[in-house]
Design an enzyme around this catalytic site. Structure first.
Site, PDB file in Angstrom:
ATOM      1  N   LYS A   1       0.840  -1.207   0.000  1.00 33.84           N
ATOM      2  CA  LYS A   1       0.000   0.000   0.000  1.00 33.84           C
ATOM      3  C   LYS A   1       0.873   1.254   0.000  1.00 33.84           C
ATOM      4  O   LYS A   1       0.670   2.168  -0.790  1.00 33.84           O
ATOM      5  CB  LYS A   1      -0.933  -0.007   1.233  1.00 33.84           C
ATOM      6  CG  LYS A   1      -2.039  -1.056   1.125  1.00 33.84           C
ATOM      7  CD  LYS A   1      -2.830  -1.231   2.430  1.00 33.84           C
ATOM      8  CE  LYS A   1      -3.823  -2.378   2.282  1.00 33.84           C
ATOM      9  NZ  LYS A   1      -4.616  -2.652   3.485  1.00 33.84           N
TER      10      LYS A   1
ATOM     11  N   ASP B   1     -11.008   3.590   4.209  1.00 33.59           N
ATOM     12  CA  ASP B   1     -11.490   2.210   4.242  1.00 33.59           C
ATOM     13  C   ASP B   1     -13.022   2.155   4.135  1.00 33.59           C
ATOM     14  O   ASP B   1     -13.588   1.090   3.862  1.00 33.59           O
ATOM     15  CB  ASP B   1     -11.099   1.548   5.578  1.00 33.59           C
ATOM     16  CG  ASP B   1      -9.941   0.576   5.440  1.00 33.59           C
ATOM     17  OD1 ASP B   1      -9.801  -0.030   4.368  1.00 33.59           O
ATOM     18  OD2 ASP B   1      -9.193   0.425   6.426  1.00 33.59           O
TER      19      ASP B   1
ATOM     20  N   GLN C   1      -4.417  -0.945   9.581  1.00 38.83           N
ATOM     21  CA  GLN C   1      -4.416  -2.298   9.032  1.00 38.83           C
ATOM     22  C   GLN C   1      -5.021  -3.289  10.027  1.00 38.83           C
ATOM     23  O   GLN C   1      -4.685  -3.286  11.214  1.00 38.83           O
ATOM     24  CB  GLN C   1      -2.973  -2.714   8.673  1.00 38.83           C
ATOM     25  CG  GLN C   1      -2.849  -4.064   8.000  1.00 38.83           C
ATOM     26  CD  GLN C   1      -3.511  -4.125   6.623  1.00 38.83           C
ATOM     27  OE1 GLN C   1      -3.646  -3.128   5.928  1.00 38.83           O
ATOM     28  NE2 GLN C   1      -3.929  -5.314   6.214  1.00 38.83           N
TER      29      GLN C   1
HETATM   30  N1  GUN Z   1      -7.049  -6.227   6.346  1.00 43.03           N
HETATM   31  C1  GUN Z   1      -7.490  -6.988   5.316  1.00 43.03           C
HETATM   32  N2  GUN Z   1      -8.227  -6.244   4.455  1.00 43.03           N
HETATM   33  C2  GUN Z   1      -8.248  -4.992   4.962  1.00 43.03           C
HETATM   34  C3  GUN Z   1      -8.845  -3.771   4.509  1.00 43.03           C
HETATM   35  O1  GUN Z   1      -9.526  -3.683   3.460  1.00 43.03           O
HETATM   36  N3  GUN Z   1      -8.620  -2.684   5.307  1.00 43.03           N
HETATM   37  C4  GUN Z   1      -7.894  -2.741   6.439  1.00 43.03           C
HETATM   38  N4  GUN Z   1      -7.754  -1.623   7.157  1.00 43.03           N
HETATM   39  N5  GUN Z   1      -7.330  -3.866   6.883  1.00 43.03           N
HETATM   40  C5  GUN Z   1      -7.511  -4.982   6.136  1.00 43.03           C
END
Ligand code: GUN
Length: 288
Positions: free
Chosen positions: A54, A121, A98
């Site tokens: 990311k 998100d 995350q």
């Molecule tokens: N962990 C797995 N998928 C995601 C997501 O889409 N957002 C976040 N913040 N954590 C994740």
């Protein structure tokens, strides 16, 4: 029947080029780049890899992406203070914490502390509510990326019967709402659904977000179906495999996403898209 492989990796590259140009234009206009704070708590290897991807993608596009890594035993209050600080930081347009978080942390208290305008998100109840109402909003990245994938491949949604298998807040529920907003007829299936095969065999568009390797087989689909595989499961050999038995389902489908290289890269591309949207929101610029 000719089957189209929906190449998310290639499309994400195309989007990254477009986003890089957009970011340069925004810097010219406003004198600063969009900013995304990706917060990692702990050392979970899979999370470290995802967070690394990311941040790398952001930096390639010219987005400001500071490293915010906290130890696994960080107390709730310290994470909350960090969120408050990022909410106030004018360089930061988007905040992503995350998941999963370490077990001592009350996840919702953290997620709901994020300023809804920075919630890239789309997990904050304000943004979930806006999605339900059908307002413009920051929506979760994976399902939004799937809509982009369908659109860019010219696959129509309106009037189609979409079946979503899985009802998580990250994928299944927002996926169903986004498909509904695009005028699909939507069925949501889950672990308590009585006749899963009966439901999935009616799908024109089938989205598998179950979290079990090869849960969807050739017996679950009708000819011509468009199959979207959200699964990221490790098999006995440690290889990444989807929720769909690709070999079995491929000959029946008109289009299908591979794993890896399908939905995954689109999730990251959408995170950048949401960050750019949040920047435009904060800077009073028009946003799509
Ligand atoms: N962990 C797995 N998928 C995601 C997501 O889409 N957002 C976040 N913040 N954590 C994740």
């Amino acid at each position: 029947m000719a089957t189209t492989i929906l190449n998310g990796r290639e499309l994400a590259q195309t989007l990254l080029k477009e986003q890089t140009e957009k970011v340069a234009e925004l810097v010219r206009k406003k004198g600063r780049p969009p900013g995304l704070a990706v917060v990692l708590v702990g050392e979970d290897p899979a999370s470290r890899t995802y967070v690394g991807s990311k941040r790398d993608s952001c930096r390639k596009a010219g987005i400001y992406a500071p490293d915010i890594n906290l130890p696994v035993d960080t107390p709730q209050s310290v994470i909350e203070e960090k969120i408050d600080q990022l909410n106030r930081d004018p360089r930061v347009d988007g905040i992503l914490v995350q998941l999963p978080l370490p077990k001592q942390i009350v996840k919702d208290e953290i997620l709901y502390r994020i300023d809804p305008g920075k919630d890239v998100d789309g997990f904050h109840p304000v943004n979930v509510g806006r999605l339900v109402i059908g307002m413009k909003t920051l929506a979760p990245c994976t399902p939004t990326g799937i809509i982009t994938l369908l659109d860019r491949y010219g696959l129509s949604i309106a009037g189609k019967h979409a079946v979503v298998v899985g009802r998580s807040l990250i994928v299944g529920k927002p996926m169903a709402l986004l498909l509904l907003a695009r005028d699909a007829t939507v069925t949501i299936c889950h672990s308590r659904t009585h006749d899963l095969q009966g439901e999935t065999r009616r799908a024109d568009i089938l989205v598998a977000a179950i979290g079990r390797a090869h849960a969807i087989t050739k017996d679950h689909v009708k000819p011509g179906v468009v199959v979207i595989d959200v699964g990221m499961n490790r098999n006995a050999e440690g290889k990444l495999v989807g929720d769909v038995d690709f070999q079995g389902v491929f000959p029946l489908s008109s289009a299908i996403t591979p794993v890896p290289g399908g939905v995954g890269p689109m999730t990251i591309a959408t995170l950048l898209e949401n960050t750019i949207r949040a920047f435009c929101l904060h800077e009073g610029l028009p946003h799509p």
